[in-house]
Motif scaffolding. Structure first.
Motif, short mmCIF file in Angstrom:
data_model
loop_
_atom_site.label_atom_id
_atom_site.label_comp_id
_atom_site.label_asym_id
_atom_site.label_seq_id
_atom_site.Cartn_x
_atom_site.Cartn_y
_atom_site.Cartn_z
N SER A 1 0.80 -1.21 -0.02
CA SER A 1 0.09 -0.08 0.02
C SER A 1 0.95 1.15 -0.06
O SER A 1 2.09 1.20 0.46
CB SER A 1 -0.93 0.00 0.98
OG SER A 1 -0.26 -0.06 2.44
N THR B 1 0.70 5.59 0.47
CA THR B 1 0.12 6.83 0.89
C THR B 1 0.65 8.01 0.43
O THR B 1 2.04 8.43 0.40
CB THR B 1 -0.22 6.85 2.60
OG1 THR B 1 -0.60 5.72 2.96
CG2 THR B 1 -0.59 8.04 2.89
N PRO C 1 0.72 11.78 1.32
CA PRO C 1 0.37 12.75 2.34
C PRO C 1 -0.30 13.94 1.47
O PRO C 1 -0.12 14.46 0.22
CB PRO C 1 1.62 13.25 2.86
CG PRO C 1 2.56 12.33 2.60
CD PRO C 1 2.30 11.69 1.43
N LEU D 1 -5.14 5.69 -7.48
CA LEU D 1 -5.29 6.46 -6.15
C LEU D 1 -6.70 6.97 -5.76
O LEU D 1 -7.38 7.44 -6.55
CB LEU D 1 -4.25 7.69 -6.21
CG LEU D 1 -2.74 7.34 -6.57
CD1 LEU D 1 -2.15 8.53 -6.71
CD2 LEU D 1 -2.30 6.67 -5.04
N GLY E 1 -8.03 9.29 0.85
CA GLY E 1 -7.67 8.36 2.17
C GLY E 1 -8.65 9.05 3.05
O GLY E 1 -9.07 10.05 3.05
N ASP F 1 -9.14 12.71 4.93
CA ASP F 1 -8.03 13.58 5.56
C ASP F 1 -7.09 14.09 4.43
O ASP F 1 -6.16 14.63 4.75
CB ASP F 1 -7.28 12.63 6.29
CG ASP F 1 -6.38 11.52 5.56
OD1 ASP F 1 -6.95 11.33 4.33
OD2 ASP F 1 -5.82 10.69 6.25
N THR G 1 -5.31 12.83 2.12
CA THR G 1 -4.45 12.07 1.45
C THR G 1 -4.99 11.25 0.28
O THR G 1 -6.18 11.06 0.10
CB THR G 1 -3.85 10.85 2.49
OG1 THR G 1 -4.86 10.16 2.71
CG2 THR G 1 -3.36 11.44 3.77
N ILE H 1 -4.45 7.16 -1.31
CA ILE H 1 -3.90 5.73 -1.22
C ILE H 1 -4.11 5.13 -2.33
O ILE H 1 -5.19 5.27 -2.98
CB ILE H 1 -4.77 5.30 0.24
CG1 ILE H 1 -6.14 5.12 0.00
CG2 ILE H 1 -4.34 5.73 1.57
CD1 ILE H 1 -6.88 4.31 1.18
N SER I 1 3.87 -1.34 3.64
CA SER I 1 3.08 -0.23 3.46
C SER I 1 4.37 0.94 3.20
O SER I 1 5.14 1.15 4.06
CB SER I 1 2.42 0.45 4.56
OG SER I 1 1.33 -0.36 4.73
N VAL J 1 5.18 5.41 2.13
CA VAL J 1 4.85 6.86 1.84
C VAL J 1 5.63 7.41 1.11
O VAL J 1 6.76 7.38 1.00
CB VAL J 1 4.75 7.42 3.49
CG1 VAL J 1 4.29 9.03 3.23
CG2 VAL J 1 3.87 6.75 4.55
N ASP K 1 6.22 11.13 -0.52
CA ASP K 1 6.09 12.78 -0.45
C ASP K 1 7.18 13.59 -1.34
O ASP K 1 7.94 12.84 -2.12
CB ASP K 1 6.23 12.88 1.01
CG ASP K 1 7.49 12.71 1.82
OD1 ASP K 1 8.40 12.70 1.10
OD2 ASP K 1 7.40 12.77 3.05
N LYS L 1 6.24 3.22 5.67
CA LYS L 1 5.41 3.85 6.51
C LYS L 1 5.40 3.48 7.87
O LYS L 1 5.44 2.11 8.35
CB LYS L 1 3.85 3.61 6.11
CG LYS L 1 2.66 4.18 6.75
CD LYS L 1 1.37 3.88 6.21
CE LYS L 1 0.31 4.79 6.99
NZ LYS L 1 -0.91 4.68 6.36
#
Length: 164
Positions: A39, A41, A43, A70, A73, A94, A96, A98, A151, A153, A155, A162
């Protein structure tokens, strides 16, 4: 002929039902299966810069690469418990994004994940790679089996594992 058909039905039922209970008698485990995925994410601060995303995951000499769809999230918001002990929560967006890259299998051996894609301006995003070891845990107790998760992240600075 009737007796052999009845015997076949009885044996089939016995084999099928005994195969449906992999946990010890009396164990209460959720009836869910784990998906073998990585997964990702993005941000909220980086969402405006991402148009498309591709992930490549390599583990144990096997690689899988695909575009990642995508989706928005969310976080869980506790709505409290009633006097009779019924508790609830709701999902709240939020900001985001995912996504998931589906794999054939996922183990706790080291893996490398690379993210590529296009930015909102149509130009290529920087190629980012991270190496890490997926985590195994027993979220429902050891009697219910081990779940392995991977997972990451993405950015503006990096692609990273994650935090747990």
């Amino acid at each position: 002929m009737r007796k052999s058909g009845l015997l076949l039905a009885l044996l089939t039922t016995t084999v099928l039902t005994s195969g449906c209970f992999p946990y010890p008698p009396g164990t209460q485990c959720p009836a869910i299966a784990q998906a073998s995925v990585v997964s990702v994410t993005v941000p909220a601060s980086y969402v405006p810069h991402v148009r498309t995303l591709r992930l490549r995951a390599c583990q144990d000499g096997v690689c899988k690469e695909d575009a990642v769809e995508l989706r928005p999230g969310s976080v869980s918001v506790d709505q409290g418990c009633s006097p009779d002990g019924v508790c609830s929560a709701t999902a709240s967006p939020d900001g985001t994004l995912i996504g998931m890259l589906f794999l054939g299998s996922l183990t706790e051996t080291p893996m490398a994940v690379t993210a590529t894609g296009t930015g909102a301006d149509g130009l290529a995003l920087p190629v980012r790679t991270v190496e890490f070891r997926p985590r195994g845990a027993f979220p429902y107790g050891e009697q219910c089996g081990r779940f392995v998760t991977a997972s990451v992240v993405l950015d503006a600075e990096a692609l990273r594992e994650k935090p747990a």
